[in-house]
Design a protein around this motif. Structure first.
Motif, short mmCIF file in Angstrom:
data_model
loop_
_atom_site.label_atom_id
_atom_site.label_comp_id
_atom_site.label_asym_id
_atom_site.label_seq_id
_atom_site.Cartn_x
_atom_site.Cartn_y
_atom_site.Cartn_z
N UNK A 1 15.53 5.13 52.40
CA UNK A 1 14.57 4.27 51.73
C UNK A 1 14.21 3.10 52.64
N UNK B 1 10.58 1.87 54.12
CA UNK B 1 10.08 0.54 53.80
C UNK B 1 9.84 -0.32 55.03
N UNK C 1 4.61 1.45 56.72
CA UNK C 1 4.41 0.11 56.18
C UNK C 1 3.42 -0.71 56.99
N UNK D 1 -0.12 0.77 56.65
CA UNK D 1 -0.76 0.45 55.37
C UNK D 1 -1.26 -0.99 55.39
N UNK E 1 -0.51 4.42 50.63
CA UNK E 1 0.57 3.91 49.78
C UNK E 1 1.10 4.97 48.85
N UNK F 1 3.27 7.25 50.72
CA UNK F 1 4.55 6.60 51.01
C UNK F 1 5.46 6.63 49.78
N UNK F 2 4.87 6.35 48.64
CA UNK F 2 5.62 6.33 47.38
C UNK F 2 6.23 7.70 47.10
N UNK G 1 9.07 8.32 49.46
CA UNK G 1 10.27 7.55 49.13
C UNK G 1 11.02 8.21 47.98
N UNK G 2 10.28 8.66 46.97
CA UNK G 2 10.93 9.33 45.84
C UNK G 2 11.59 10.63 46.29
N UNK H 1 13.39 4.16 38.23
CA UNK H 1 12.50 4.83 39.18
C UNK H 1 11.85 3.81 40.13
N UNK I 1 13.10 2.79 44.29
CA UNK I 1 12.76 3.28 45.62
C UNK I 1 11.45 2.70 46.14
N UNK I 2 10.85 1.84 45.34
CA UNK I 2 9.49 1.40 45.65
C UNK I 2 9.39 0.50 46.89
N UNK I 3 8.63 0.89 47.91
CA UNK I 3 8.38 -0.01 49.03
C UNK I 3 7.35 -1.06 48.60
N UNK I 4 7.63 -2.33 48.92
CA UNK I 4 6.77 -3.38 48.36
C UNK I 4 5.35 -3.35 48.93
N UNK I 5 5.20 -2.74 50.11
CA UNK I 5 3.87 -2.70 50.72
C UNK I 5 2.89 -1.94 49.80
N UNK I 6 3.44 -1.04 48.97
CA UNK I 6 2.61 -0.29 48.03
C UNK I 6 1.96 -1.22 47.01
N UNK J 1 6.79 -10.22 53.35
CA UNK J 1 5.48 -9.60 53.12
C UNK J 1 4.76 -10.21 51.92
#
Lengths: 312, 265
Positions: A240, A244, A265, A268, A285, A288-289, A292-293, B102, B105-110, B201
């Motif tokens: 992860x 990120x 990252x 994006x 994005x 990427x999501x 990651x999942x 859920x 796992x989230x990348x903050x750039x999203x 970020x």
């Protein structure tokens, strides 16, 4: 069910009564709703919004974005920078995870041997964990510069032939980014392994030693399998974390030179903000999501498929 | 006690000491380079120059405000939710739980573009809230996971007994949950502190006003301020790192345990 309980003689210890008592528990909904509203509201809203934006061709300010359907996604699949960034992520994960695990494990084992100054080593290796990557970025830019401290040191210890402009070459920029990441996270790996090793049953170690097993044999056959739960957790964190990755490559090399340190990252960010291709950035994005999942599920599944040994 | 690695002979111990020292050098080198670089040229004058700009205090205060607000929100919401998930009655409880998890796992750039647009529309762009709320939302899932596991370990009978004694849910929360979750609470505070203090970020994108920017944006601020005079930029990095290192040294065990708990998702 309530009526049955009522016709029975009152006895607080029957299972029915206990279940009944459980049903009388107050509702938890008001208790979880603030957290639920904030997390699910904010994050899921953003994800849905990203999903919608990913179907647009939009510069972020124009009042009339053009809907383009799945075109952004087909463009991504044909985008060499996307594949390059993905390849960098994989490479980055494999190298940083391996090096970190190796150093953290060996260091934890060595410090368990009761050498002197253990506390000092521990503090020194853990300090990088607490310093913000953004704070250290200018330090690393300076340190790896052509006239920086690394080249200076190399020249003064007779390794001058190794001196080079580390950040200005495609071939060395990525290893530098990896070094910085390892520098920042080994402390955590070390602390976890150190704690996990303390949990290993001393009697097993004693027995192995009585049977004539040497240090190396014990490390490989008892300690390494004994800390497997920690290794799996670290792998999950590493996957992860690799997906990120943003601060270090953005601040130290800006993804360059020539895309050699571009990650999803940084890509994006570059596409969405400075280049204002909001739709394309949103589609990246979403990719990427999903990655990651999938990454998290893959590691968790792999960990479950092997023995169900509990973690630390 | 039998250590995982045994060094009976003196020569072995010396060898291990040497190995440990060699291994630690790459970790110390950047820290030495930071201090040495910050003292190059005008020496301590670099620090004077940095302080004379007056921005350090402001950036520092902003980071503190953001970190404290995030910690308060994360702590309160996490404790409430973890108690609810662990000990109270909720229909389809696990569905809610997994919906929150859920987000782990989230990348903050999203989140960047939607956050940018939303904060602008709501008029909170360029305020602390624009950073605090997403930071809290990103920290809560994991904090809830940790705390719920912890409260699951507290026997139900304790709560049943309290209820029989006529204590309301809130009383049980106040006098059983809060005191008993102190160790995990401390870990969550440390994790959130580091997450909020080191975040780069979100402040970069959501805060424009230099009067509200955070400590992680300080090096860039000084790059433009001193037209790329590296010595002063490094001096600002040292000034930024010192409170973090000091906090770590004072609460060493807490930091190590907190971050270790954070890694073991």
């Amino acid at each position: 069910m309530t009526s049955i309980t009522e016709t029975r003689p009152p006895s607080a210890t029957t299972p029915t009564a206990r279940r009944n008592r459980k049903n009388l528990r107050p509702s938890g909904l008001p208790w979880i709703s603030p957290a639920f509203v904030l997390v699910v509201g904010l994050i899921y809203y953003c994800i849905i919004e990203t999903g919608y934006l990913s179907t647009l061709d939009w510069d972020g300010t124009s009042p009339t974005p053009t809907p383009v359907g799945a075109q952004n996604y087909t463009e991504i699949l044909a985008d060499p920078v996307f594949w390059l960034a993905l390849w960098h992520t994989v490479l980055f994960f494999v190298v940083t995870f391996t090096v970190q695990t190796l150093i953290g494990f060996v260091f934890a084992a060595v410090l368990h041997s009761k050498i002197r100054l253990t506390a000092v080593y521990k503090v020194l290796v853990f300090t990088p964990v607490v310093i913000a990557p953004a704070t250290m970025a200018p330090v690393f830019r300076q340190m790896f510069a052509a006239d920086g401290q690394l080249n200076w040191t190399l020249e003064h210890i007779g390794l001058g032939f190794l001196a080079q402009p580390w950040l200005a070459q495609s071939s060395t920029a990525m290893p530098v980014i990896m070094f910085i990441t390892v520098w920042e996270f080994t402390g955590l790996t070390f602390v976890l392994y150190y704690a996990a090793m303390g949990q290993i049953d001393p009697e097993v170690l004693e027995a192995a030693r009585t049977d004539g097993a040497g240090n190396l044999r014990i490390l490989v056959s008892i300690v390494w399998p004994g800390v497997r739960g920690t290794t799996v957790a670290l792998a999950m964190l590493g996957v992860i974390g690799a997906l990120k990755t943003f601060d270090v490559p953005y601040l130290v090399t800006i993804g360059g030179p020539n895309y050699s340190t571009e990650f999803l990252g940084t890509y994006i960010y570059r596409v969405s903000i400075p280049q204002a291709h909001v739709g394309y950035g949103a589609a990246l994005s979403v990719m990427l999501l999903v990655l990651a999942l999938l990454g998290a599920i893959a590691v968790a599944a792999r960990a479950n498929r092997k023995d169900r040994e509990p973690g630390v | 006690m039998s250590p995982v690695f045994e060094a009976r002979r003196r020569s072995t111990r010396l060898l291990l000491q040497l190995v440990a020292t060699l291994m630690i050098i790459p970790y110390v080198f950047p820290l030495v380079a930071m201090v040495q670089g910050s003292l190059a040229g005008e020496g301590l004058g670099n620090y004077q120059a940095v302080f004379s700009v007056g921005a350090v205090g402001t950036f520092f205060r902003n980071s503190a405000i953001i970190a404290v607000s995030t910690i308060v929100i994360v702590y309160v919401l996490t404790m409430l939710a973890a108690f609810g998930f662990s000990k109270l009655r909720i229909r389809a409880k696990e569905v809610y739980f997994w919906l929150i998890l859920a987000a782990l796992t989230l990348p903050e750039v999203v989140l960047l573009t939607p956050l940018f647009a939303t904060t602008l529309a709501l008029g909170v762009y360029d305020t602390y809230w624009a950073v605090v709320l997403p930071l809290a939302a990103l920290q809560i899932p994991f904090a809830v996971l940790l705390t719920r596991k912890f409260i699951d370990g507290v026997p139900d009978s304790l709560f049943d007994a309290a209820r029989v004694d006529g204590a309301g849910v809130f009383t049980a929360f106040r006098y059983i949950v809060l005191p008993m979750t102190r160790p995990i609470g401390a870990a969550i505070v440390v994790l959130t502190l580091i997450g909020a203090w080191n975040s780069y970020l979100l402040p970069l994108v959501l805060i424009q006003d230099p009067a509200k920017q955070t400590i992680t944006l300080l090096p860039q601020f000084f790059v433009s301020q001193f037209s790329n005079d590296q010595t002063k930029v490094l001096a600002s990095a040292v000034i930024t790192a010192i409170p973090e290192i000091a906090a770590y040294l004072c609460l060493q065990g807490l930091f190590e345990r907190g971050l270790a708990a954070g890694a073991l998702k």
